[in-house]
Structures are given as structure tokens and as C-alpha cells.
Design a protein around this motif. Structure first.
Motif, mmCIF file in Angstrom:
data_model
loop_
_atom_site.group_PDB
_atom_site.id
_atom_site.type_symbol
_atom_site.label_atom_id
_atom_site.label_comp_id
_atom_site.label_asym_id
_atom_site.label_seq_id
_atom_site.Cartn_x
_atom_site.Cartn_y
_atom_site.Cartn_z
ATOM 1 N N ASP A 225 0.811 -1.220 0.000
ATOM 2 C CA ASP A 225 0.000 0.000 0.000
ATOM 3 C C ASP A 225 0.843 1.269 0.000
ATOM 4 O O ASP A 225 0.327 2.360 0.280
ATOM 5 C CB ASP A 225 -0.933 0.002 1.216
ATOM 6 C CG ASP A 225 -1.957 -1.125 1.164
ATOM 7 O OD1 ASP A 225 -2.366 -1.492 0.047
ATOM 8 O OD2 ASP A 225 -2.325 -1.641 2.235
ATOM 9 N N GLY B 45 -3.157 -3.682 9.947
ATOM 10 C CA GLY B 45 -2.873 -3.241 8.586
ATOM 11 C C GLY B 45 -1.834 -4.094 7.898
ATOM 12 O O GLY B 45 -1.378 -5.123 8.414
ATOM 13 N N ASP C 102 1.995 7.138 7.707
ATOM 14 C CA ASP C 102 0.620 7.165 7.223
ATOM 15 C C ASP C 102 0.456 8.285 6.207
ATOM 16 O O ASP C 102 1.043 9.368 6.349
ATOM 17 C CB ASP C 102 -0.347 7.387 8.393
ATOM 18 C CG ASP C 102 -0.492 6.150 9.277
ATOM 19 O OD1 ASP C 102 -0.298 5.038 8.758
ATOM 20 O OD2 ASP C 102 -0.786 6.312 10.472
ATOM 21 N N ASN C 103 -0.345 8.021 5.194
ATOM 22 C CA ASN C 103 -0.567 9.006 4.146
ATOM 23 C C ASN C 103 -1.304 10.218 4.727
ATOM 24 O O ASN C 103 -2.459 10.102 5.138
ATOM 25 C CB ASN C 103 -1.391 8.384 3.020
ATOM 26 C CG ASN C 103 -1.435 9.269 1.776
ATOM 27 O OD1 ASN C 103 -1.125 10.456 1.833
ATOM 28 N ND2 ASN C 103 -1.823 8.684 0.665
ATOM 29 N N PRO C 104 -0.659 11.392 4.769
ATOM 30 C CA PRO C 104 -1.295 12.571 5.387
ATOM 31 C C PRO C 104 -2.498 13.071 4.592
ATOM 32 O O PRO C 104 -3.296 13.855 5.120
ATOM 33 C CB PRO C 104 -0.157 13.606 5.408
ATOM 34 C CG PRO C 104 0.759 13.195 4.300
ATOM 35 C CD PRO C 104 0.689 11.697 4.263
ATOM 36 N N GLU D 218 -4.981 11.311 3.657
ATOM 37 C CA GLU D 218 -6.162 10.487 3.916
ATOM 38 C C GLU D 218 -6.700 10.717 5.333
ATOM 39 O O GLU D 218 -5.933 10.780 6.293
ATOM 40 C CB GLU D 218 -5.821 9.001 3.748
ATOM 41 C CG GLU D 218 -5.411 8.618 2.341
ATOM 42 C CD GLU D 218 -4.951 7.163 2.251
ATOM 43 O OE1 GLU D 218 -4.988 6.612 1.146
ATOM 44 O OE2 GLU D 218 -4.562 6.606 3.296
ATOM 45 N N LYS D 219 -8.016 10.829 5.441
ATOM 46 C CA LYS D 219 -8.652 10.888 6.753
ATOM 47 C C LYS D 219 -8.743 9.490 7.350
ATOM 48 O O LYS D 219 -8.466 9.280 8.529
ATOM 49 C CB LYS D 219 -10.040 11.512 6.633
ATOM 50 C CG LYS D 219 -10.026 13.002 6.281
ATOM 51 C CD LYS D 219 -11.435 13.569 6.258
ATOM 52 C CE LYS D 219 -11.406 15.068 5.951
ATOM 53 N NZ LYS D 219 -12.782 15.646 5.908
ATOM 54 N N LYS E 184 -6.998 6.133 7.255
ATOM 55 C CA LYS E 184 -5.670 5.696 6.840
ATOM 56 C C LYS E 184 -5.726 4.332 6.156
ATOM 57 O O LYS E 184 -6.057 3.325 6.781
ATOM 58 C CB LYS E 184 -4.729 5.642 8.045
ATOM 59 C CG LYS E 184 -4.640 6.959 8.802
ATOM 60 C CD LYS E 184 -4.224 8.131 7.906
ATOM 61 C CE LYS E 184 -4.147 9.434 8.671
ATOM 62 N NZ LYS E 184 -3.840 10.587 7.776
ATOM 63 N N ALA E 185 -5.410 4.331 4.864
ATOM 64 C CA ALA E 185 -5.419 3.090 4.097
ATOM 65 C C ALA E 185 -4.101 2.856 3.368
ATOM 66 O O ALA E 185 -3.756 1.719 3.053
ATOM 67 C CB ALA E 185 -6.558 3.118 3.072
ATOM 68 N N THR E 186 -3.360 3.916 3.125
ATOM 69 C CA THR E 186 -2.082 3.793 2.416
ATOM 70 C C THR E 186 -0.981 4.475 3.219
ATOM 71 O O THR E 186 -1.246 5.171 4.211
ATOM 72 C CB THR E 186 -2.156 4.418 1.015
ATOM 73 O OG1 THR E 186 -2.445 5.827 1.134
ATOM 74 C CG2 THR E 186 -3.236 3.748 0.179
ATOM 75 N N VAL E 187 0.262 4.264 2.785
ATOM 76 C CA VAL E 187 1.408 4.878 3.450
ATOM 77 C C VAL E 187 2.281 5.580 2.412
ATOM 78 O O VAL E 187 2.181 5.307 1.205
ATOM 79 C CB VAL E 187 2.249 3.828 4.217
ATOM 80 C CG1 VAL E 187 1.478 3.252 5.381
ATOM 81 C CG2 VAL E 187 2.701 2.709 3.274
#
Length: 579
Positions: free
Chosen positions: A203, A321, A399-401, A403-404, A406-409
Motif C-alpha cells: 500500500d 494493517g 501514514d498518508n497525510p 487520507e482521513k 488511513k489506508a495507504t502509506v
């Protein structure tokens, strides 16, 4: 052989025809009771030689006997013929056994390396059959062209989520084209003293480059790249093959893989069945409805469907995750390596031959690894590793900033570059005691000690010896404008490419060389005492040759002496319990 004889032979398990010779550590063909023979068979078939009881072509028994008598060495007494040694022994002379360390071989992406070395030890009767088992796909020019025995090795292992095969239809997306779900970049050091298995999260948000790809009809097609997508879409999506995943890894890390291997769900099941299962540990009870894993706290021997469920579990461990699942996968591979290098596997011809059969069917390899011979050579290199010096770690991510939920990095830009650089510089992530000549090490360090001239007094010619085009001019501008090295010039391309940047100077120019080395971030080993050359004005100058390691003007070229900090790491010799 008549029909009745063939019937008996067909009932013999091929694995039962091989026995371990305790004196040599090799497997030899054992004859069946129905086919006795006066001497043990060699592990490698060879041409027959005429014997006294069987005359050579065109001769007679008498002639053969005379020929044998004539071969006797003069002066030697004729001895009574002694009975042949029993099967499994070649002579009474003790033979030094091979060390266990030499046999402790690593399975990469499914223990393929170990399997193939095992095949080599057992003999070559199955070579054609096993070659036919191997599936290979084009590397499309994405790799280096294949590993070398005298260099560090970078092997990309890809586990796909393709659900083909019996019993796999119940797992998640049954229509998956086979994305790059599990990804490990395995780096084996040049001296084979250590290795780093770097996991790449599926991800992770990356840019997938344009990928020239060979089609099924032999034609070429460039599959357009995409930006800001999950890493796992580098395979399967839009018809991408594993060579596109290789290009994505190179783009992401700056490390170009030499070869790749691809395994699907069936590889995990069949290989763990073949070795009799592997031992894993859980710190708590797990009942995961998604992966179908149900195990109690403690240690378990898992194989088949349970092993597949183990490496797919994520919701019931850690934070639920993909990063938590990566830790399970690393534990699983460590356990598999320990099992493969154990005596219970090494001394079982049945297990070794079963592994050979299963292993060659389980993996897809690149076109540079499309034969048993090539895979065996790779296995022999991997077999030099010690499990305690194989480190499992993961690319540092955040964590992907954007995204509210968190699903991806995304890449941790403050940590990841140092990890990539350490691997490129062949730095071990474990404390490996390497044998190094102390005198040579001290001499290199001494070159940096002493007085330094002013930057304005450094007279240097800059050559490009393998760095990206324009690097010499870039360095010249940086030295003149930012560092005050005004007596510098671009001398064009070097006569030959160099892997490492070097700085050559005469004894009376050592103070200039030390100043430039300090500005460039060069190590003592990059400094080469030699002779002075003249620049375009006919004045003596030192020579800076930019090698393939050059990363840009102002970027230090000093090789790190220790591995950078990572979020987590473990070694293959340790048993860890998943939480």
C-alpha cells in the motif's frame, strides 16, 4: 527390459533410490534388490569402461584379460581381489564431512535456492524434467542482466494475490489479476557475510514508470506509467508484468534488481507441505475470519492452508494493517529457512526430491534464471549466508497525510534514503565481524589526516567516470560558486568507467587533496596517492574522477560504517511471537 521388469521399476519411488553417503555428504543412487551390481553407483552417471568380464568392442575375453594384465605396474605384488565396499561407501579412507554451515541454504521467496542446491546434491537424473517445470517470463531489460558471483546480489521476490489453483477461490478477490501483494528486495553482500531482506509495503504510494513489456505474441508494448498509486499495481494492473515491478523498485530505491522470482498462493501451501511444516509463534489467540486463521497462543507447526492463512493475516495482529502482516510474513520466512537448513531436511532424500519437484513448479522466474543450472548457481551463493546475519526489515514509511481514513502509506523521507544508501553501499544491518587488513584500513584513514590548503589554492581537473551525464559540469559549478575552488576545470570524460569516485594526487599535493576530500565528503579509500597531471594551462593539478556512486554535487560520498535506524528488524535465526 521386459514388460514384467518394467512393471516392477514403475512401482519404485525415485526418492527411495537415493541414500546419503555419510563419508561424502552426498546422495548416491541405491540399486534395487532386483538389480544387484558389484559396485556402488556414482551420483553422476558416466560412460561405462570395459572390464575383464566384458571385452571391449572388437575384442575377446582372452584379449581383454591380457590387456588387464599388461596394465599392472612393474614391481607390484598381485593382491587377491577384495570384496567391493557396501553400497553407500566408496572406500575405507575417511573423508572430511562438509560443514553444516555450507548446507544452511536460504529459500528466497519460497526457498527456491535451497531446493535447487538439494537437487544438485542428489544428482542430475531429473534435470530435463525439472527444467520443463520452470516457468520464466522476460525481464524486458529492467534488471541488470543477472547476478554475478563476484558482486553483491539484489533479488526481488514478489508474492502475488492471484487465486488460481484448488482451494484458493475462497480468499478475497477471486478475480484478481495477480498484484504485487508481498514484496521483498533481498540484498546479499559481495562477500556473502550478510544479507538484508527489505519488505516493500503493497500500500506504499509510488510512481510506476513507463514499462516496455513483451507481449504473448512476442511483440513489444510500452505500458504507460502512473503517479501516486499503490505499489501493488506495478504488477497485473493494465497488463503489467513482473519486469514493471522491477522498474518500480529501481525508481523507488535507486537499487536495480539483478533477478526476480514470483510466487502465488499455491507456492506457500505446496512448499510448506513438502518440508513437513514450519514452526511459528503467536503471543495471543487468533481467530481471523478474513484469512481463516484460527490458532491458539504459543508455538505451532503449520503447513498447507494454515500456512497460507498465516501469511495473509493482518486484521488480528498489530494495528490490523499491511505493516502488521509484513511482520508475520518475515517470521514465516525465517522459520522456513531454519527448517530447510535443519538436519531433518538435509538428510532426507525423499524431502529433497519432493522439494525439487514442488519448488520448480511453484515459482515463476525471470528469463535470466530459466534453468536448473542458473538457479543452482544462485542457490550456492545464497548458501554461504549465516542465518544470524540475515536481517528482515521494512522500508520506513508514514501514514498518508492526505487520507482521513488511513489506508495507504508514504515514504518516510527522513529515514528511507539512508536505508537505500546503506544497501547500495553494501552495509550490513547486523554486527558482522569482517576480516579486514588492519594496515590497509589504517593507511586509508591516515590519508585524511594532516594540514589542508585553502579552497582557493586547490587546483583540480574533474572527469566523468561513470556518473550521470552533466555531473562534471554540475560539480565544477558547485565547487566554484559555493565552495570557492576557483582553480577547477571540467576535463570531460574519463578513459574508463569507475564504480567509485576517486581523487588522485602527487605527494606534494596531499594538502590540496585533503581539502577537496573534506568538501566532497570523500573517504580515505577514495584518495589515491599517485602522480600529478597538468591542467589546460599547463599547471600541475589533482584529478577528481566521478564514479557510478556519485549522487550529485554536495552529496557526501563517505560510505556509512553502520546501518541506519529502522522502525523494526529481526534476524532469521531468532524466533519471535506475533502480537
Amino acid at each position: 527390459m521386459d514388460a514384467q521388469g518394467r512393471g516392477r521399476a514403475d512401482n519404485i519411488d525415485p526418492a527411495d533410490q537415493w541414500v546419503l553417503n555419510p563419508n561424502t555428504g552426498e546422495y548416491e543412487l541405491r540399486l534395487t534388490p532386483s538389480a544387484p551390481q558389484s559396485s556402488p553407483q556414482s551420483s553422476v552417471p558416466g560412460p561405462r569402461r570395459p572390464t575383464p568380464s566384458r571385452p571391449a568392442a572388437g575384442g575377446t575375453r582372452e584379449a581383454a584379460g591380457r590387456e588387464t594384465a599388461n596394465r599392472e605396474v612393474p614391481g607390484q605384488r598381485r593382491r587377491r581381489a577384495e570384496p567391493e565396499p557396501p553400497a553407500g561407501r566408496r572406500s575405507r579412507r575417511p573423508v572430511k564431512k562438509k560443514s553444516k554451515a555450507k548446507k544452511a541454504l536460504l529459500w528466497t521467496g519460497g526457498s527456491m535456492a535451497f531446493v535447487l542446491v538439494a537437487v544438485s546434491a542428489a544428482g542430475y537424473l531429473y534435470i530435463k524434467h525439472l527444467n520443463d517445470n520452470i516457468t520464466s517470463v522476460s525481464d524486458d531489460g529492467a534488471s541488470t542482466g543477472g547476478f554475478s558471483k563476484d558482486k553483491a546480489i539484489n533479488l526481488l521476490i514478489i508474492g502475488t494475490d492471484k487465486r488460481t489453483g484448488a482451494g484458493n477461490e475462497g480468499y478475497g478477490d477471486t478475480g484478481s489479476v495477480g498484484h504485487a501483494d508481498t514484496n521483498i528486495l533481498l540484498h546479499i553482500s559481495k562477500d556473502r557475510s550478510n544479507a538484508t531482506a527489505l519488505s516493500i509495503p503493497r500500500d506504499l504510494i509510488v510512481d510506476v514508470p513507463d514499462c516496455p513489456t513483451e507481449q504473448s505474441d512476442g511483440s513489444q508494448k510500452v505500458i504507460a506509467g502512473t503517479t501516486d498509486v499503490r505499489f501493488n499495481t506495478s504488477l497485473g494492473q493494465d497488463g503489467r508484468t513482473a519486469s514493471c515491478t522491477v522498474r518500480t523498485v529501481t525508481e523507488l530505491t535507486g537499487i536495480q534488481p539483478d533477478n526476480f522470482m514470483v510466487a502465488d498462493f499455491n507456492a506457500v501451501k505446496t512448499l510448506t507441505d513438502a518440508v513437513g511444516g514450519v514452526e511459528v509463534c503467536l503471543a495471543k489467540d487468533i481467530d481471523d475470519k478474513q484469512s481463516h486463521l484460527k490458532l491458539s497462543k504459543g508455538t505451532h507447526n503449520i503447513s498447507g492452508e494454515t500456512a497460507l492463512a498465516f501469511v495473509r493475516t493482518r486484521h488480528s495482529v498489530g494495528f490490523g494493517g499491511d505493516l502488521s502482516r509484513i511482520q508475520l510474513q518475515q517470521q514465516f520466512l525465517s522459520a522456513l529457512m531454519r527448517k530447510l537448513s535443519s538436519n531433518s531436511t538435509l538428510t532426507s532424500p525423499g524431502k529433497l526430491l519432493k522439494l525439487a519437484e514442488v519448488g520448480t513448479k511453484a515459482l515463476t522466474v525471470d528469463s535470466k534464471l530459466d534453468s536448473i543450472g542458473k538457479l543452482k548457481d544462485l542457490g550456492l551463493e545464497l548458501g554461504k549466508l549465516n542465518p544470524k546475519n540475515l536481517t528482515f526489515t521494512t522500508i520506513p514509511v508514514l501514514d498518508n497525510p492526505a487520507e482521513k481514513v488511513k489506508a495507504t502509506v508514504v515514504l518516510n523521507e527522513s529515514k528511507a534514503p539512508a536505508v537505500f544508501q546503506a544497501i547500495k553501499e553494501d552495509v550490513s544491518f547486523t554486527a558482522v565481524k569482517k576480516k579486514q587488513a588492519k594496515a590497509s584500513k589504517d593507511a586509508a584513514a591516515a590519508r585524511l589526516k594532516g594540514t589542508k590548503s585553502a579552497a582557493s589554492e586547490v587546483r583540480v581537473r574533474i572527469l566523468n567516470g561513470g556518473a550521470p551525464a552533466g555531473s562534471a559540469q554540475e560539480t565544477l559549478s558547485w565547487l566554484q560558486n559555493d565552495k570557492g575552488v576557483l582553480k577547477s576545470e571540467n576535463a570531460g570524460n574519463a578513459p574508463a568507467e569507475l564504480s567509485k569516485t576517486t581523487l588522485e594526487y602527487a605527494p606534494d599535493q596531499a594538502d590540496q587533496a585533503r581539502e577537496l576530500a573534506s568538501l566532497m565528503g570523500l573517504s580515505g579509500s577514495a584518495m589515491k596517492p599517485g602522480k600529478s597531471v597538468t591542467n589546460s594551462q599547463g599547471l600541475p593539478a589533482i584529478t577528481l574522477t566521478l564514479g557510478k556512486d556519485f549522487q550529485g554535487a554536495g552529496v557526501s560520498l563517505t560510505t556509512p560504517t553502520k546501518a541506519p535506524d529502522v522502525d523494526s528488524k529481526t534476524t532469521a535465526d531468532k524466533v519471535t511471537c506475533a502480537k
